[in-house]
Design a protein around this motif. Structure first.
Motif, PDB file in Angstrom:
ATOM      1  N   GLY A 164       0.821  -1.284  -0.017  1.00 61.65           N
ATOM      2  CA  GLY A 164       0.110  -0.032   0.061  1.00 61.65           C
ATOM      3  C   GLY A 164       0.885   1.161   0.091  1.00 61.65           C
ATOM      4  N   TYR A 165       2.083   1.193   0.957  1.00 59.97           N
ATOM      5  CA  TYR A 165       2.619   2.347   1.021  1.00 59.97           C
ATOM      6  C   TYR A 165       3.353   2.692  -0.554  1.00 59.97           C
ATOM      7  CZ  TYR A 165       6.628   5.403   2.241  1.00 59.97           C
ATOM      8  OH  TYR A 165       7.570   6.465   2.468  1.00 59.97           O
ATOM      9  N   ALA A 166       3.862   1.621  -1.070  1.00 61.33           N
ATOM     10  CA  ALA A 166       4.613   1.825  -2.403  1.00 61.33           C
ATOM     11  C   ALA A 166       3.821   2.181  -3.252  1.00 61.33           C
ATOM     12  CB  ALA A 166       5.315   0.414  -2.738  1.00 61.33           C
ATOM     13  N   ALA A 167       2.608   1.712  -3.380  1.00 64.20           N
ATOM     14  CA  ALA A 167       1.505   2.109  -4.316  1.00 64.20           C
ATOM     15  C   ALA A 167       1.237   3.768  -4.199  1.00 64.20           C
ATOM     16  CB  ALA A 167       0.190   1.459  -4.139  1.00 64.20           C
ATOM     17  N   GLN A 168       1.227   3.794  -2.817  1.00 66.03           N
ATOM     18  CA  GLN A 168       0.657   5.545  -2.722  1.00 66.03           C
ATOM     19  C   GLN A 168       1.917   6.256  -3.120  1.00 66.03           C
ATOM     20  OE1 GLN A 168       2.207   7.748  -0.145  1.00 66.03           O
ATOM     21  NE2 GLN A 168       0.502   9.194  -0.522  1.00 66.03           N
ATOM     22  N   GLY A 171       1.843   6.702  -6.921  1.00 67.77           N
ATOM     23  CA  GLY A 171       0.665   7.500  -7.469  1.00 67.77           C
ATOM     24  C   GLY A 171      -0.533   6.588  -7.627  1.00 67.77           C
ATOM     25  N   GLN A 172      -0.585   5.438  -7.301  1.00 68.27           N
ATOM     26  CA  GLN A 172      -1.693   4.389  -7.306  1.00 68.27           C
ATOM     27  C   GLN A 172      -2.539   4.382  -6.238  1.00 68.27           C
ATOM     28  OE1 GLN A 172      -2.081   2.950 -10.160  1.00 68.27           O
ATOM     29  NE2 GLN A 172       0.096   3.213 -11.087  1.00 68.27           N
ATOM     30  N   LYS A 173      -3.267   5.492  -5.989  1.00 66.81           N
ATOM     31  CA  LYS A 173      -4.139   5.871  -4.518  1.00 66.81           C
ATOM     32  C   LYS A 173      -4.979   5.090  -4.427  1.00 66.81           C
ATOM     33  CE  LYS A 173      -2.689  11.057  -5.032  1.00 66.81           C
ATOM     34  NZ  LYS A 173      -3.367  12.339  -4.763  1.00 66.81           N
ATOM     35  N   ASP A 174      -5.911   4.474  -5.531  1.00 64.14           N
ATOM     36  CA  ASP A 174      -6.969   3.692  -5.140  1.00 64.14           C
ATOM     37  C   ASP A 174      -6.623   2.271  -4.594  1.00 64.14           C
ATOM     38  OD1 ASP A 174      -8.845   5.487  -5.804  1.00 64.14           O
ATOM     39  OD2 ASP A 174      -9.236   5.081  -7.667  1.00 64.14           O
ATOM     40  N   THR A 175      -5.475   1.733  -5.349  1.00 59.61           N
ATOM     41  CA  THR A 175      -4.709   0.507  -4.806  1.00 59.61           C
ATOM     42  C   THR A 175      -3.962   0.565  -3.422  1.00 59.61           C
ATOM     43  OG1 THR A 175      -4.398  -0.062  -7.027  1.00 59.61           O
ATOM     44  CG2 THR A 175      -2.968  -1.146  -5.632  1.00 59.61           C
ATOM     45  N   ALA A 193       2.524   5.243  10.109  1.00 54.16           N
ATOM     46  CA  ALA A 193       2.439   6.012   8.856  1.00 54.16           C
ATOM     47  C   ALA A 193       1.179   5.290   8.253  1.00 54.16           C
ATOM     48  CB  ALA A 193       3.748   5.840   7.834  1.00 54.16           C
ATOM     49  N   MET A 194       0.887   4.022   8.475  1.00 52.23           N
ATOM     50  CA  MET A 194      -0.188   3.556   7.733  1.00 52.23           C
ATOM     51  C   MET A 194      -1.621   4.204   8.223  1.00 52.23           C
ATOM     52  SD  MET A 194      -1.805  -0.145   8.336  1.00 52.23           S
ATOM     53  CE  MET A 194      -2.460  -0.085  10.202  1.00 52.23           C
ATOM     54  N   TYR A 195      -1.717   4.701   9.329  1.00 48.12           N
ATOM     55  CA  TYR A 195      -2.854   5.439   9.743  1.00 48.12           C
ATOM     56  C   TYR A 195      -2.893   6.905   9.210  1.00 48.12           C
ATOM     57  CZ  TYR A 195      -4.037   1.385  12.708  1.00 48.12           C
ATOM     58  OH  TYR A 195      -4.298   0.075  13.282  1.00 48.12           O
ATOM     59  N   VAL A 196      -1.684   7.370   9.211  1.00 41.87           N
ATOM     60  CA  VAL A 196      -1.525   8.811   8.638  1.00 41.87           C
ATOM     61  C   VAL A 196      -1.779   8.725   6.935  1.00 41.87           C
ATOM     62  CG1 VAL A 196       0.107  10.618   7.753  1.00 41.87           C
ATOM     63  CG2 VAL A 196       0.298   9.418  10.253  1.00 41.87           C
ATOM     64  N   LEU A 197      -1.554   7.857   6.366  1.00 41.81           N
ATOM     65  CA  LEU A 197      -1.776   7.544   4.834  1.00 41.81           C
ATOM     66  C   LEU A 197      -3.157   7.424   4.770  1.00 41.81           C
ATOM     67  CD1 LEU A 197       1.614   5.715   3.443  1.00 41.81           C
ATOM     68  CD2 LEU A 197       1.116   7.986   3.177  1.00 41.81           C
ATOM     69  N   LEU A 198      -3.729   6.210   5.650  1.00 39.24           N
ATOM     70  CA  LEU A 198      -5.169   6.102   5.679  1.00 39.24           C
ATOM     71  C   LEU A 198      -6.101   7.483   5.703  1.00 39.24           C
ATOM     72  CD1 LEU A 198      -6.056   2.805   7.417  1.00 39.24           C
ATOM     73  CD2 LEU A 198      -6.486   3.294   5.102  1.00 39.24           C
ATOM     74  N   GLU A 204      -9.040  12.854   1.186  1.00 38.34           N
ATOM     75  CA  GLU A 204      -8.945  13.271  -0.139  1.00 38.34           C
ATOM     76  C   GLU A 204     -10.415  12.517  -0.836  1.00 38.34           C
ATOM     77  OE1 GLU A 204      -5.578  12.181  -2.485  1.00 38.34           O
ATOM     78  OE2 GLU A 204      -4.065  13.245  -0.984  1.00 38.34           O
ATOM     79  N   LYS A 205     -10.802  11.440  -0.566  1.00 42.71           N
ATOM     80  CA  LYS A 205     -11.839  10.913  -1.059  1.00 42.71           C
ATOM     81  C   LYS A 205     -13.311  11.731  -0.638  1.00 42.71           C
ATOM     82  CE  LYS A 205     -10.539   6.526  -2.655  1.00 42.71           C
ATOM     83  NZ  LYS A 205     -11.495   6.785  -4.185  1.00 42.71           N
ATOM     84  N   GLY A 206     -13.071  12.400   0.716  1.00 40.12           N
ATOM     85  CA  GLY A 206     -14.337  13.242   1.138  1.00 40.12           C
ATOM     86  C   GLY A 206     -15.094  12.191   1.783  1.00 40.12           C
TER      87      GLY A 206
END
Length: 416
Positions: A164-168, A171-175, A193-198, A204-206
């Motif tokens: 998930g981190y690498a995808a983020q 630029g693969q935000k949905d994945t 960082a997992m919860y920060v990114l989540l 961003e998705k609202g």
């Protein structure tokens, strides 16, 4: 003679098939003796022969050879070639005795080889490669676990997060969001960082519900990480939940009475709540409890200055609070008609403007001295200092202190 000839041809065909099966056996023997070059040459030859190219055993040995090469070379392409060979072997004979006995370890070796390559890519910040290799590792696990053979490859919560981190990062935000949420569901606790990114992803998705949920889970799992308190305040601020935000701000300030930065942050946030602005920076309507919020902000700034009287930012902020109130009263004064300019109301407004300007002045002067003493300023401090000088120039102009106006002008020119 014809019978003898036919018999001879059949014998020749049988000998050729045995010879090619011998290549499969020879490849296995070479593999056991670690002669991987010969093993690959022999198995490739067997795969070119019509009699052995469709045999499950041939593909299984091909997989073993490529697995050995992949392990030695730490090669993803070789590991994936081994994976394809094992797939073909199982497609041709799903119940191969050797596969039932060995395939779990063999597939795990491939999974580990590809996954480790992903971790190496991650360390080198090669996000696309890390993302791709983690995906391939999970592809191996999904395939094998779906075959219901002996054993399984366990779910790796750490790799789930890092995918998930690498995808983020790639630029693969949905994945990224899908795998980060999966890691959270699996109770991965290795990285805050997992919860920060989540939280950022759901923001961003609202999706306000999941945004807050991610923040709360992060706060619970990592109570000492201050980021989650800050993120929670941002959430309440952006979603208009001012009562909850105010409660959090006051609680944090009360729990850290002698922490300068906490007190200053509290005052700035309350000041901003009292004076909301849109994305363009234009003033929005004042809240109903404006006076209450301004009193709390003023007290917060003064508390911060008790802890660090010389801090230029704190001095500027308190000066700006008084100055901005003066500007507000001045706008009211200017909005009066010509007849009203000599009215008691006009005199009251003029008095307020002058009083607030005079109150702001010493704080701006302390901020000026503090920023000047710093020397080289970062962009944020430079912008604050510039605002401070503009305010000083305005006040000195109102007070007809021409020499000080010129002095401030030179300082402004020096900032350009």
């Amino acid at each position: 003679m014809k019978k003898l000839l036919v018999s001879f041809l059949f014998c020749s065909a049988g000998f050729a098939a045995v010879a090619q099966r011998g290549k499969v056996n020879s490849a296995e023997d070479a593999l056991k003796s670690q002669d991987l070059t010969k093993a690959k040459a022999d198995i490739d030859e067997a795969l070119q022969n019509e009699k052995t190219k469709d045999d499950a055993k041939t593909w299984y040995v091909k997989g073993k050879v490529m697995e050995a090469l992949a392990t030695k070379d730490k090669s993803v392409p070789e590991a994936m070639e081994a994976f394809e060979a094992y797939q073909k072997a199982l497609d041709k004979n799903p119940k191969m005795p050797e596969a039932l006995l060995e395939m779990n370890n063999r597939m795990f070796n491939l999974y580990a080889t590809v996954g480790n390559a992903g971790y190496a890519n991650l360390n080198d910040q090669k996000w696309d490669s890390a993302y791709s290799n983690f995906q391939k590792a999970f592809e191996i696990a999904r395939y094998y676990n779906g075959k219901n053979l002996s054993g399984s490859i366990p779910t790796d919560t750490s790799m789930t997060f890092y995918l998930g981190y690498a995808a983020q990062q790639a630029g693969q935000k949905d994945t990224a969001l899908a795998y980060l949420q999966k890691a959270a569901d699996l109770q991965f606790k290795g990285e805050p960082a997992m919860y920060v990114l989540l939280a950022q992803g759901y923001e961003e998705k609202g999706d306000n519900e999941k945004w807050l949920q991610a923040i709360e889970e992060g706060k619970k799992a990592f109570p000492k990480d201050k980021r989650f308190n800050d993120m929670e305040m941002i959430y309440y601020s952006k979603t208009g939940k001012t009562a909850e935000l105010m409660s959090m701000l006051e609680k944090k300030a009360q729990e850290n009475p002698n922490d300068f930065q906490t007190q200053l942050d509290y005052a700035i946030r309350v000041d901003n709540m009292a004076n909301p602005r849109d994305e363009k920076g234009d003033d929005l309507p004042k809240p109903a409890n404006y006076d209450e919020l301004m009193s709390k902000a003023e007290a917060g700034y003064k508390k911060a200055l008790e802890l660090n009287a010389a801090d230029p930012t704190a001095n500027f902020q308190l000066g700006a609070m008084y100055f901005n109130r003066a500007v507000g009263f001045n706008k009211e004064l200017n909005a009066l008609s010509s007849k009203e300019q000599s009215s008691p109301k006009a005199k009251e407004l003029q008095s307020k403007v002058e009083e607030l300007m005079n109150t702001a002045l010493p704080y701006f002067e302390k901020a000026d001295a503090g920023f000047a003493a710093k020397g080289n300023l970062d962009n944020s401090d430079k912008q604050t200092y510039e605002s401070c000088l503009y305010a000083l120039q305005k006040i000195y102009a109102i007070k007809n202190e021409t020499a000080k106006v010129d002095e401030v002008k030179k300082k402004l020119e020096g900032l350009q």
